[in-house]
Design a protein around this motif. Structure first.
Motif, PDB file in Angstrom:
ATOM      1  N   ARG A  16       0.911  -1.066   0.094  1.00 10.34           N
ATOM      2  CA  ARG A  16      -0.011  -0.065  -0.022  1.00 10.34           C
ATOM      3  C   ARG A  16       0.790   1.250  -0.002  1.00 10.34           C
ATOM      4  NH1 ARG A  16      -4.641   0.323   4.374  1.00 10.34           N
ATOM      5  NH2 ARG A  16      -5.632   1.669   2.903  1.00 10.34           N
ATOM      6  N   LEU A  20       0.852   4.450  -2.701  1.00  5.44           N
ATOM      7  CA  LEU A  20       1.036   5.608  -2.544  1.00  5.44           C
ATOM      8  C   LEU A  20       2.408   6.256  -3.117  1.00  5.44           C
ATOM      9  CD1 LEU A  20      -0.170   6.292   1.098  1.00  5.44           C
ATOM     10  CD2 LEU A  20      -0.926   7.418  -0.892  1.00  5.44           C
ATOM     11  N   MET A  49      -1.113  16.091   2.075  1.00  3.69           N
ATOM     12  CA  MET A  49      -1.895  15.202   2.713  1.00  3.69           C
ATOM     13  C   MET A  49      -1.581  13.478   2.306  1.00  3.69           C
ATOM     14  SD  MET A  49      -5.951  14.529   2.511  1.00  3.69           S
ATOM     15  CE  MET A  49      -5.592  13.641   0.805  1.00  3.69           C
ATOM     16  N   LEU A  50      -1.013  13.184   1.174  1.00  7.51           N
ATOM     17  CA  LEU A  50      -0.685  11.917   0.699  1.00  7.51           C
ATOM     18  C   LEU A  50       0.634  11.472   1.458  1.00  7.51           C
ATOM     19  CD1 LEU A  50      -1.299  11.645  -3.215  1.00  7.51           C
ATOM     20  CD2 LEU A  50      -2.661  10.831  -1.433  1.00  7.51           C
ATOM     21  N   MET A  53      -0.481  10.445   4.995  1.00 12.46           N
ATOM     22  CA  MET A  53      -1.170   9.264   5.013  1.00 12.46           C
ATOM     23  C   MET A  53      -0.169   8.189   4.905  1.00 12.46           C
ATOM     24  SD  MET A  53      -4.443   9.615   2.284  1.00 12.46           S
ATOM     25  CE  MET A  53      -5.925  10.017   2.999  1.00 12.46           C
ATOM     26  N   GLU A  56       1.277   7.827   8.416  1.00 14.07           N
ATOM     27  CA  GLU A  56       0.486   7.141   9.192  1.00 14.07           C
ATOM     28  C   GLU A  56       0.562   5.589   8.836  1.00 14.07           C
ATOM     29  OE1 GLU A  56      -3.174   9.117   8.383  1.00 14.07           O
ATOM     30  OE2 GLU A  56      -2.563  10.737   9.908  1.00 14.07           O
ATOM     31  N   LEU A  57       0.524   5.139   7.726  1.00 10.32           N
ATOM     32  CA  LEU A  57       0.672   3.604   7.296  1.00 10.32           C
ATOM     33  C   LEU A  57       2.024   3.189   8.095  1.00 10.32           C
ATOM     34  CD1 LEU A  57      -0.465   3.555   3.679  1.00 10.32           C
ATOM     35  CD2 LEU A  57      -1.506   2.424   5.594  1.00 10.32           C
TER      36      LEU A  57
END
Lengths: 500, 500
Positions: A16, A20, A49-50, A53, A56-57
Motif C-alpha cells: 500500500r 502511495l 496529505m498523501l 497518509m 500514518e501507514l
C-alpha cells in the motif's frame, strides 16, 4: 510455501505504501513538468496529505509487534529477511521523530527556502542566518532523535536517511585520501591540458527537437524502456516517477547541446537502475534501490565512466554530426573528447567537472558535519567556506551567493546528503573497473554503440539486487574489496593526464 | 463568526476528500494522456487504493453523528446548510451500498467491459449477455440499496448518483414531449436541407499544430484560464483534473479539423464551469459542480448554442481560413455554417447531430429503465433497440454492434447516466435563451469574438453557484420556469428550419 502470517500482513501494508509512493512520484513529476502555475497551492495540499497518509501507514503501533514476529518467521529466507530488515529501518526512521518535530521541520524548511532565494539574490547571508539557524537546530534535533533509535552519532543518523548504513568514520578515510590527492592532481591536469590543442567551440543553434531526438536515440541504445518511462522537459533535470513508470527530464539550451545530452545520459543511468529493480519485489522495501550513493553511482557510471570515454565519443561523434548537420574540425571525435573532459577551477558545484567536483563535496561534507556536531558556528560558515574553497579548489568565492549560499540543500533541510555524490562517483569507478575486467571487450562494444553487455552486467550485479545487500556488502561482493579511493584516482589519472 | 464545532470537523474531512480527488483527477488524466503502457498495472493499483481511502473517509461512522449536529449548527446559513446537505448526500450514497456489493460491481464491470470489447468486435450479443446480465443484476441491487436510503424508486436512486434530485417522473414528461416532436421534425429538417446548396468539403490535410493553435486561440477568447488548466491529446476527449487545474483533451484528425475544434469548444464549456466554481468553497461539496445534466448544459451551451450559431461562424470563419490557408467558396461563412448544422439519420450516438442526438438518448433512457424495473428482459434488448431506432430515428441498425452494443455505458455499469445528455441539451437551450433576453447584444458580441458577456453571465448565474441550489431550483431562479422542452424545440426550429 504459504505466507507466514505476520510477514504477509507487513508485505500487504508496504505494498500500500508503494502504491502511495507511485502516486506521489507521478504527482511530483507532473508538478515539475506539466502543472499550470495556478494549481500550485492545491497540488501542495494534495501532496502534503498523501505524505501524511504514507507516514500514518508507517508509524502504526501494530508494526512494533509484527516486525519482530515476521523477523522470526522468515529468518531462513534471505530476500524476505532483508525485506523485514528494510521495513524495520523505515519504521525506525518514521517513528523516531515526534510528530511536532516533523511539523516544525516542514515549516522551518519552507520559510528558510524562501529566505534563501531572496538572500542568495541579495548576497545577504545575515538575512538567511536566523532561518538557516532554525533549520540547523531542528536537523540536529531530528538527528539526535534518530541517533537514539539507530545507535549512531547524530550526523550519521541524518546520513542514514539517504545512505542506509552510511557511516562518517568510513567516509572520513576515503575523503581524506581524495582531499590530499585532488589539489596537486588538479594542478597537474590543468598543466597537461594547457599543452593540448584548445577546444574548438561547436556552433549552434541546436534545435530542441533535434536534441531530443538524439537523446532518445541514445537512451534507446542504452536500454531505457520507453514502454515503462518517458523523457520530458523541466527547469531542473531529475529522474522521477516510480515502479514501471520512470520519468526523466532535461532542459534544452539552443546554444549548447552537449550539457543537456550528458544530463540525459546521467538521468538514464538513474532510470536504468529503477527499471532494473527486481520485478518480484517491486512493491516491497527490499525491491527498492539501495541508498543515494549507489543510485548516484549508476548515473555517474553511465555518464562519467561510459559516456565520456573515448570509445563512447567514437560511437557518438557521427550521431552528433548527423543530428545537427555538424561539419569541420570542431566535430571531430578528438575535439569532442576534449570538450567533454575539459577541467577548470570553478565556483559552482553543479557546473563542476569530474576532477574538481569531489572537492566541492568534501568541503560541504566537512562543514555540515562540523555544524551538526557544534564544532562550527553557523555565523562562521561563510569564512570557513571561503577558506575551504581556497584550500581544496584553489579559488576563493567573491561573494557568499557564489559561496556557501549556492546550494539549496542546507536551507531545504537536506543535511547528510552531500557526501553521497562523491561516494557515488567513487563507487561508479570501482564498479566500472570490475566490469571492464570481467567483460574484456566492454569498451570496444561501447565504441560500436552496444551497451547491452554493460547494462546486462549492471542488471545482474547491481540493479537486480534491490536492497538485498548493504552498499558496502554489494561492493565487496561484486568488486572484491570495500570502497577504495585508489580506483577512482587511477580512473582520473588515466583520463585526465594521459591521452589527447 | 467562529466555526461551529461539528460543522468545522466535517469541513476538514471533506477538504481531505477534495485533496484526494485532486490527486485522483491528475493521475487519471496522466493515465489517459502521458502514461507509458507498461505502467498500467501499477497505476491501476494506485488509483484503486486512493479510491478505497476516499471511500473510507466518507463512510466513517463518526459522520452519522456529525451530520445532524452540523445541520443544526448552520441552519441559518444558506451556503453552509447546503454544504451539509451535499455532505449528507455523499454519505448516504457511500454508506447505502455494502462493501461486498461494491467489490462485486467492480469485478463484474471489469469483466463485462472486456467481454463487451470482444462481443462488439464480433457482433455477438449472446457472448455479452451473461456478463451484462451480472452487471444489470448488481446495478439493480445497488439501486435497491440506495433507494431504501434515499426514499426513491430503484432507477431514480441510480440516476441520483449522476443527477442529484433527478427524478424519472419529471424526465418522462419532457422526454415524451421531445419524442413526439422529433420524428416529424427530423423529416422536416431533412426536407429543408435537401433544398439548400450541398455542403462543400474542406480540403485537408490540416496540420495538428495548426489545429491546436486555433483551438488554443478560441479557448483563450472564451476565457479558459491557462494559468489554471491545460489542453492535451488523448484517444477519447474529456475534461479532467480538478480544482485550479482543469485539463481538457482532444484528438486531431488531419483530414477533418472541424470535429476536433468543436470537441475542444465542448470541453472548454465543461472547463469554464470548473474554473468558475465558487473560489471560497472549492474544497467543499457545495462548491462542486451540480450534477451531470448541468455540467453537460455548460459544454453544450458553449458548443451548440454559442459556437454553432451564425454569429460564431462570422467570428470563426476568417480565423479558420487564416489557420489553414483556406481559400475558395468552401471556406465562406455560409458553407461553414451549413457544415456545422448538417443533419442526418445515423446509427451511432456519439456521431449524431444536435437534432437526432436526443432520440438516441431517449431510446436508451427508456430501455435502461425498463431493464432495471424488470419490464424488459436483457435477452430482448437487441430487438427492442432496433424497434426503438426505427421509431425514433427512422433507421434500423443492421447489427447489434451498431445497435445496442455501441456504447460502453451499460457494460461499464453507468446505468442512470444516459438521460443527463439530453437534459443538458435542453437546459443549455433554456439558459442561453434567458441570457439572450437579459443581454440583448449577446450574439453581436459573439460575432466579434467577445465572449466576456456570455461567460460573465454564466459565472454569475451558474458557475458561481456551485451546488448551492438543486438543478431544478437554479433553472427556475435563472430562467423563471422549470425545464421546458418548448424552448429547446424553438431553438431547433429556428436553427434547422429557417436560415441558409
Amino acid at each position: 510455501m504459504s505466507q507466514p502470517p505476520s510477514y504477509a500482513r507487513l508485505e500487504q501494508r508496504f505494498a500500500r505504501i508503494a502504491n502511495l509512493d507511485n502516486a506521489l512520484g507521478i504527482l511530483q513529476w507532473d508538478q515539475d513538468t506539466m502543472m499550470p502555475e495556478g494549481a500550485a497551492s492545491a497540488r501542495s495540499d494534495s501532496l502534503a496529505m498523501l505524505k501524511v497518509m504514507r507516514h500514518e501507514l508507517l508509524i502504526d503501533p501494530a508494526l512494533a509487534d509484527l516486525l519482530p514476529a515476521a523477523e522470526q518467521e522468515v529468518a531462513a529466507d534471505a530476500w524476505r529477511a532483508a525485506n523485514v530488515r528494510e521495513m524495520h529501518r523505515q519504521y525506525v526512521h518514521a517513528t523516531a521523530v515526534p510528530a511536532d518535530l516533523v511539523e516544525a521541520v516542514s515549516k522551518a524548511v519552507s520559510e528558510s527556502e524562501m529566505a534563501w532565494r531572496k538572500a542568495r539574490r541579495d548576497d545577504d547571508f545575515a538575512a538567511l542566518l536566523p532561518y538557516l539557524g532554525e533549520v540547523l537546530r531542528l536537523q540536529r534535533a531530528v538527528g539526535e532523535a534518530k541517533a537514539a533509535a539507530l545507535g549512531t552519532s547524530t550526523y550519521d543518523a541524518l546520513l542514514d536517511s539517504y545512505e542506509p548504513d552510511g557511516r562518517s568514520a568510513r567516509i572520513d578515510v576515503v575523503f581524506a585520501d581524495l582531499a590530499e590527492f585532488l589539489p596537486s592532481f588538479t594542478a597537474a591536469v590543468l598543466e597537461a591540458q594547457a599543452h593540448r590543442p584548445a577546444v574548438l567551440p561547436l556552433a549552434g543553434p541546436f534545435a530542441p527537437e533535434a536534441q531530443r531526438a538524439l537523446g532518445v536515440k541514445m537512451m534507446k541504445a542504452l536500454g531505457f524502456d520507453f514502454e515503462r518511462g518517458r523523457l520530458d522537459v523541466s527547469l531542473h533535470p531529475f529522474c522521477g516517477g516510480s515502479d514501471d513508470d520512470v520519468r526523466i527530464t532535461t532542459r534544452y539550451d539552443e546554444a549548447d547541446f552537449a550539457r543537456s545530452l550528458m544530463g540525459v545520459l546521467h538521468e538514464t543511468g538513474h532510470a536504468l537502475y529503477e527499471q532494473g529493480r527486481p520485478a518480484a519485489w517491486k512493491k516491497q522495501p527490499v525491491g527498492q534501490s539501495r541508498g543515494m550513493a549507489l543510485h548516484e553511482s549508476q548515473s555517474l557510471l553511465i555518464e562519467m565512466q561510459a559516456c565520456r570515454s573515448p570509445q563512447f565519443i567514437t560511437y557518438a561523434a557521427p550521431l552528433m554530426r548527423e543530428a545537427f548537420g555538424g561539419t569541420g574540425p570542431a566535430w571531430d571525435a578528438e575535439n569532442l573528447a576534449r570538450l567533454y573532459k575539459r577541467v577548470q577551477r570553478s565556483l559552482i558545484r553543479v557546473d563542476a567537472d569530474e576532477v574538481t567536483y569531489p572537492a566541492h563535496v568534501i568541503l560541504r561534507y566537512r562543514l555540515e558535519r562540523a555544524m551538526i556536531d557544534g564544532d562550527l558556528l553557523l555565523s562562521d560558515l561563510p569564512g570557513a567556506f571561503r577558506d575551504g574553497m581556497k584550500q581544496l579548489i584553489g579559488i576563493e568565492p567573491p561573494t557568499d551567493a557564489l559561496g556557501c549560499m549556492q546550494d539549496i540543500h542546507w536551507p531545504a533541510g537536506l543535511w547528510g546528503y552531500f557526501p553521497t555524490y562523491t561516494l557515488g562517483a567513487m563507487t561508479a569507478a570501482q564498479l566500472f573497473d570490475t566490469a571492464k575486467q570481467q567483460l574484456p571487450d566492454l569498451l570496444e562494444q561501447i565504441a560500436v554503440g552496444n551497451f547491452a553487455p554493460l547494462v546486462g552486467w549492471l542488471r545482474t550485479n547491481v540493479h537486480g539486487k534491490g536492497s538485498l545487500l548493504s552498499t558496502d556488502d554489494l561492493l565487496l561482493e561484486v568488486t572484491g574489496k570495500p570502497l577504495d579511493a585508489e580506483v577512482f584516482k587511477r580512473h582520473l589519472r588515466g583520463r585526465y593526464l594521459d591521452g589527447v
